[in-house]
Structures are given as structure tokens and as C-alpha cells.
Write a protein that holds these residues in place. Structure first.
Motif, PDB file in Angstrom:
ATOM      1  N   GLY A 167       0.944  -1.503   0.078  1.00 40.27           N
ATOM      2  CA  GLY A 167       0.074   0.285  -0.013  1.00 40.27           C
ATOM      3  C   GLY A 167       0.971   1.166   0.122  1.00 40.27           C
ATOM      4  N   PRO A 168       0.652   1.969   0.115  1.00 35.38           N
ATOM      5  CA  PRO A 168       1.209   4.240  -0.223  1.00 35.38           C
ATOM      6  C   PRO A 168       2.349   3.588   1.113  1.00 35.38           C
ATOM      7  N   ILE A 169       2.134   3.123   2.207  1.00 31.56           N
ATOM      8  CA  ILE A 169       3.123   2.791   3.505  1.00 31.56           C
ATOM      9  C   ILE A 169       3.858   2.106   2.440  1.00 31.56           C
ATOM     10  N   ASP A 196       2.478  -8.721  -2.944  1.00 34.23           N
ATOM     11  CA  ASP A 196       1.632  -8.108  -2.040  1.00 34.23           C
ATOM     12  C   ASP A 196       1.188  -8.786  -3.030  1.00 34.23           C
ATOM     13  N   ARG A 254       0.719  -2.320  -8.046  1.00 29.42           N
ATOM     14  CA  ARG A 254       0.733  -2.055  -5.958  1.00 29.42           C
ATOM     15  C   ARG A 254       2.197  -2.596  -6.217  1.00 29.42           C
ATOM     16  N   MET A 311       3.530  -4.626   6.707  1.00 33.12           N
ATOM     17  CA  MET A 311       2.965  -3.129   6.385  1.00 33.12           C
ATOM     18  C   MET A 311       1.889  -4.086   5.489  1.00 33.12           C
ATOM     19  N   LEU A 324       3.859  -2.450  11.308  1.00 31.22           N
ATOM     20  CA  LEU A 324       3.281  -2.026  11.155  1.00 31.22           C
ATOM     21  C   LEU A 324       1.178  -2.576  10.807  1.00 31.22           C
ATOM     22  N   ILE A 346      -2.236  -3.401  10.650  1.00 32.07           N
ATOM     23  CA  ILE A 346      -3.680  -3.329  11.373  1.00 32.07           C
ATOM     24  C   ILE A 346      -4.773  -5.136  11.784  1.00 32.07           C
ATOM     25  N   VAL A 359       4.687  -0.735  16.005  1.00 32.05           N
ATOM     26  CA  VAL A 359       4.565   0.420  15.458  1.00 32.05           C
ATOM     27  C   VAL A 359       3.755   1.766  15.128  1.00 32.05           C
ATOM     28  N   GLY A 404       2.217   5.409  15.030  1.00 31.06           N
ATOM     29  CA  GLY A 404       2.154   6.702  14.623  1.00 31.06           C
ATOM     30  C   GLY A 404       3.759   7.198  13.975  1.00 31.06           C
TER      31      GLY A 404
HETATM   32  P1  NAD Z   1      -3.022  -0.809   2.266  1.00 38.27           P
HETATM   33  O1  NAD Z   1      -4.961  -1.188   2.753  1.00 38.27           O
HETATM   34  O2  NAD Z   1      -3.025   0.717   1.468  1.00 38.27           O
HETATM   35  O3  NAD Z   1      -2.000  -1.498   2.348  1.00 38.27           O
HETATM   36  C1  NAD Z   1      -1.962  -3.000   2.311  1.00 38.27           C
HETATM   37  C2  NAD Z   1      -1.786  -3.885   1.373  1.00 38.27           C
HETATM   38  O4  NAD Z   1      -1.659  -5.048   1.672  1.00 38.27           O
HETATM   39  C3  NAD Z   1      -2.504  -3.511   0.283  1.00 38.27           C
HETATM   40  O5  NAD Z   1      -1.696  -2.806  -1.203  1.00 38.27           O
HETATM   41  C4  NAD Z   1      -3.071  -5.231   0.109  1.00 38.27           C
HETATM   42  O6  NAD Z   1      -2.917  -5.924  -1.304  1.00 38.27           O
HETATM   43  C5  NAD Z   1      -1.195  -5.942   0.353  1.00 38.27           C
HETATM   44  N1  NAD Z   1      -1.584  -7.434   0.644  1.00 38.27           N
HETATM   45  C6  NAD Z   1      -3.008  -7.932   0.548  1.00 38.27           C
HETATM   46  N2  NAD Z   1      -3.251  -9.613   1.363  1.00 38.27           N
HETATM   47  C7  NAD Z   1      -1.357  -9.873   0.923  1.00 38.27           C
HETATM   48  C8  NAD Z   1      -0.421 -10.440   1.433  1.00 38.27           C
HETATM   49  N3  NAD Z   1      -0.685 -11.881   1.663  1.00 38.27           N
HETATM   50  N4  NAD Z   1       0.520 -10.150   1.354  1.00 38.27           N
HETATM   51  C9  NAD Z   1       1.465  -9.308   0.940  1.00 38.27           C
HETATM   52  N5  NAD Z   1       0.572  -7.711   0.873  1.00 38.27           N
HETATM   53  C10 NAD Z   1      -0.988  -8.415   1.214  1.00 38.27           C
HETATM   54  O7  NAD Z   1      -2.805   0.213   3.403  1.00 38.27           O
HETATM   55  P2  NAD Z   1      -1.171   1.584   4.438  1.00 38.27           P
HETATM   56  O8  NAD Z   1      -2.418   2.476   4.234  1.00 38.27           O
HETATM   57  O9  NAD Z   1      -0.297   0.903   3.126  1.00 38.27           O
HETATM   58  O10 NAD Z   1      -0.978   1.115   5.403  1.00 38.27           O
HETATM   59  C11 NAD Z   1      -0.557  -0.091   6.149  1.00 38.27           C
HETATM   60  C12 NAD Z   1      -1.182  -0.585   6.938  1.00 38.27           C
HETATM   61  O11 NAD Z   1      -0.867  -0.005   7.949  1.00 38.27           O
HETATM   62  C13 NAD Z   1      -2.407  -1.138   7.306  1.00 38.27           C
HETATM   63  O12 NAD Z   1      -3.299  -1.988   8.000  1.00 38.27           O
HETATM   64  C14 NAD Z   1      -3.052  -0.128   8.066  1.00 38.27           C
HETATM   65  O13 NAD Z   1      -4.558   0.006   8.873  1.00 38.27           O
HETATM   66  C15 NAD Z   1      -1.904   0.230   8.549  1.00 38.27           C
HETATM   67  N6  NAD Z   1      -1.343   1.384   9.266  1.00 38.27           N
HETATM   68  C16 NAD Z   1      -0.836   1.452  10.851  1.00 38.27           C
HETATM   69  C17 NAD Z   1      -0.354   2.254  11.413  1.00 38.27           C
HETATM   70  C18 NAD Z   1       0.078   2.554  13.075  1.00 38.27           C
HETATM   71  O14 NAD Z   1       0.523   3.525  13.494  1.00 38.27           O
HETATM   72  N7  NAD Z   1       0.349   0.328  13.780  1.00 38.27           N
HETATM   73  C19 NAD Z   1      -0.531   3.622  10.568  1.00 38.27           C
HETATM   74  C20 NAD Z   1      -1.477   3.588   9.227  1.00 38.27           C
HETATM   75  C21 NAD Z   1      -2.177   2.771   9.237  1.00 38.27           C
END
Ligand code: NAD
Ligand code: ZN
Length: 342
Positions: A174-176, A196, A201, A238, A261, A263, A286, A288
């Protein structure tokens, strides 16, 4: 002023006119120029179980932004009208055990803009001056507006581990995750394997410098090939997807490190004995961004030019097209989605 509001308990947002926020003596008023849209905003838009438990409408949504300072309170000394800024969106108490030991990112009294109080999808936002982060002149409002999720990636990639020369698996692009690819590359990782389920992506991960981009089914083979069967030094988890979390524990080397990171949506089962204890791994949760070590690192990486997040931004919308922005995120075909507010 215009504000994108979670008006009531139920799905959707409403763009409406609301009074401009009034600042306190220790706050600044910021004219919002660019704002990032995040998965959290989608949860609030959909009004899922998490949002129902956490949020109390009506409030203005949005927590990632940059803009320029329009007004400062009378106790504010180091922020001036006209400064280009972004801000840490977690407002902490500054008084608790965690805040006073340099761990404000896990302050139990944290209030998040756009979740627990009015956010940034609006023409103006009021922020405590202590949360304001100045942008270098060379950093655009657009890049400023994604410092929050970029900071999540910096925190995950760089805390507690020396990245130089390391082998890294990033589960979830994902973006992160895509930001993290570029950060690990800039920090000198010797091999970056990004996984992914989504080819769009994975292509972005390749653009940001991943050496190998793989589906989860291909990940084990790629890690074994890259590490002589040992496993990677570090996994950045992630995705938050249980199967990816199990894969993180399986593919990290003995004695390695898993930075968590993502969730998971609900509780999951882990075999502590085989997945964690007998592997002698270290797990880091992690939350924030570290205040403000992460922000300093991020600024210095951007300033040096060693890390450029621009390719991660794939979609731009005016505030009125909020339904399209949410749809772009839900499609899975977007990197980072931003609002061009003003
Ligand atoms: P996102 O949902 O866009 O990215 C998640 C990615 O994981 C997607 O591209 C999805 O296709 C991929 N995915 C799905 N199944 C998979 C697998 N089996 N193996 C590998 N990849 C797989 O989310 P994001 O905005 O990039 O955020 C990433 C994660 O971090 C989310 O779970 C979000 O809730 C969490 N987050 C946590 C914090 C924190 O402070 N801990 C802060 C921001 C976001
Ligand atoms: Zn605190």
C-alpha cells in the motif's frame, strides 16, 4: 469555510460550510493546501465497526495535510504567518510517563485530528503550535501533505535496526509499504523484496527501488534465493493481513526483526513457540511517528534528495470529488490519493 464533515452516524461525508476554527493562545491557524486521503478516512466514510466505536459525529475528517500559516496565537513564538508547514496529527498530553520519557508516540491521552477532533479536509485547521513542522522551501505542499504516512514508513523502516547492508522483506505495498521500499533503498538495504497481491502496487514498489517484487505465493522462494536459505534480516509487515503476518515470522531469519505496522481487522492466532520464541526474533509494534526523531529523519532524507516519494502519488482530486477519492482508494489501483484543497 468549506469542510468535509462526518455529519452523522452512518456512511458517507458531507461537504458543507462551517465556521472557521478559532485558535487558542498556543495554537496556529493553517490554510490547508494539500491533504492526503488514508485508509482511516475510508473506515470513517464507511462507518465500520471501528469508526462506530471510536468516532463521535459531527466532526471534520482528515489528518494528513500541509499548508501555510494564516494566524498565530499570542503565546506562539517560533511559527510565523506565511510559514509553509505540515503537522503531527497526534495531539499528546506532554505530561504523562510516556510523554516525559521521550515516547509521546504512545501517549495514552493521544487525540487524533480528523478522528477525535476536527481534521484537515477543510480550508483551515487549528493546531497546537508544538505539533507544527516546518517544510523546507524545496518541499512542495503536496509532499508536505503526505508526511504523516511517510512518517509511518520512516518509523517502521528505521527504528531499532541498522538498515545499511540488510536484507528486507516488505509485506504489503500500500502507500506506506511503497514509501518504505524507497526509504530502505535510500538507507542502504542490500536487497529489498516487496510482496503484494496487487500487480499495480507491485509495479509502484519496483519504481521505488524494490529488487524483487513478488506475490505472497512467490515470497518464500524469493527470500530463500536472496538469502541463501537463511531468511531476511528484517521484515516490515505493512499489510495487516494474518497470512502475511505468519509469512513475516516464517521468512525472517533466526534472530531477526519484525517491524509490525499493519493492523489486523480482528484478533488472530499466533504460535508463539515456533513463530517467535524459538526463532529468537524481536518484534516491534509501530504506532504513528516518533516525536520528533522520525520527523527529523524524514526531513533530512528529503533534504538530501536520497528519497523522493513523488511517484507514490497517483491520484489528485478537488475536495468536492471526495466520493471519487474514496473510490480510488477502494479500487486498490491507487498509490497515494491527495486532495488539492486550495
Ligand atoms: P493498504 O491497505 O493500502 O495496504 C495494504 C496492502 O497489503 C495492500 O496493497 C494489499 O493488497 C496488500 N496485501 C493484502 N494481502 C497481502 C498478503 N497476503 N501479502 C502481502 N500484501 C498483502 O494500507 P496502507 O495505508 O499502506 O497501510 C498499511 C497498513 O498499516 C494497514 O493495515 C493500516 O491499517 C496500517 N497502519 C498502521 C499505522 C500504525 O500506526 N501502526 C498507521 C497507518 C496505517
Ligand atoms: Zn502523554
Amino acid at each position: 469555510m468549506r469542510a468535509l464533515v462526518k455529519a452523522a452516524a452512518g456512511p458517507g461525508f458531507v461537504l458543507r460550510d462551517v465556521p472557521q476554527p478559532r485558535i487558542r493562545d498556543d495554537e496556529v491557524l493553517i490554510r490547508v493546501r494539500r491533504a492526503g486521503v488514508c485508509g482511516t478516512d475510508v473506515h470513517i466514510y464507511d462507518w465500520d465497526a471501528w469508526a462506530q466505536g471510536r468516532c463521535r459525529p459531527p466532526f471534520t475528517v482528515g489528518h494528513e495535510f500541509a499548508g501555510d500559516v494564516a494566524e498565530v496565537g499570542r503565546f506562539v513564538t517560533d511559527v510565523k504567518v506565511g510559514d509553509g508547514v505540515t503537522a503531527e496529527g497526534h495531539i499528546v498530553c506532554g505530561r504523562c510517563h510516556l510523554c516525559r520519557t521521550g515516547n509521546a508516540h504512545v501517549c495514552p491521552n493521544t487525540r487524533i485530528i480528523g478522528v477525535d477532533r476536527d481534521g484537515c479536509f477543510a480550508d483551515f485547521i487549528a493546531m497546537p503550535a508544538t505539533n507544527v513542522w516546518h517544510l523546507d522551501d524545496a518541499v512542495s505542499y503536496e509532499i508536505g501533505g503526505i508526511h504523516d504516512p511517510m512518517g509511518n514508513a520512516f518509523h517502521t523502516a528505521l527504528v531499532g535496526t541498522e538498515m545499511s547492508g540488510k536484507t528486507v522483506l516488505i509485506t504489503g505495498c500500500g502507500p506506506i509499504g511503497i514509501f518504505a521500499v524507497g526509504i530502505c533503498r535510500a538507507a542502504g538495504a542490500s536487497r529489498i523484496i516487496a510482496s503484494d497481491v496487487n500487480q499495480t502496487r507491485l509495479a509502484l514498489a519496483r519504481t521505488m527501488g524494490a529488487h524483487d517484487v513478488v506475490t505472497p505465493q512467490e515470497a518464500t522462494k524469493a527470500v530463500q534465493a536472496a538469502t541463501g536459505g537463511l531468511g531476511v534480516d528484517v521484515v516490515l509487515e505493512m499489510s495487516g493481513v494474518p497470512s502475511a503476518i505468519h509469512q513475516a515470522f516464517a521468512l525472517v531469519r533466526v534472530g531477526g526483526r519484525v517491524q509490525m505496522l499493519g493492523i489486523p481487522a480482528k484478533p488472530m492466532e499466533v504460535d508463539f513457540a515456533t513463530e517467535i520464541i524459538f526463532k529468537g526474533i524481536t518484534i516491534y509494534g509501530v504506532v504513528g511517528r516518533r516525536m520528533y526523531d522520525t520527523w527529523i529523519q524524514m526531513t533530512q532524507f528529503l533534504r538530501s534528495g536520497q528519497f523522493d516519494p513523488t511517484p507514490v502519488i497517483t491520484h489528485r482530486f478537488p475536495l468536492e470529488r471526495f466520493d471519487d477519492a474514496i473510490a480510488a482508494i477502494k479500487s486498490g489501483e491507487a498509490g497515494k490519493v491527495v486532495f488539492e484543497v486550495g
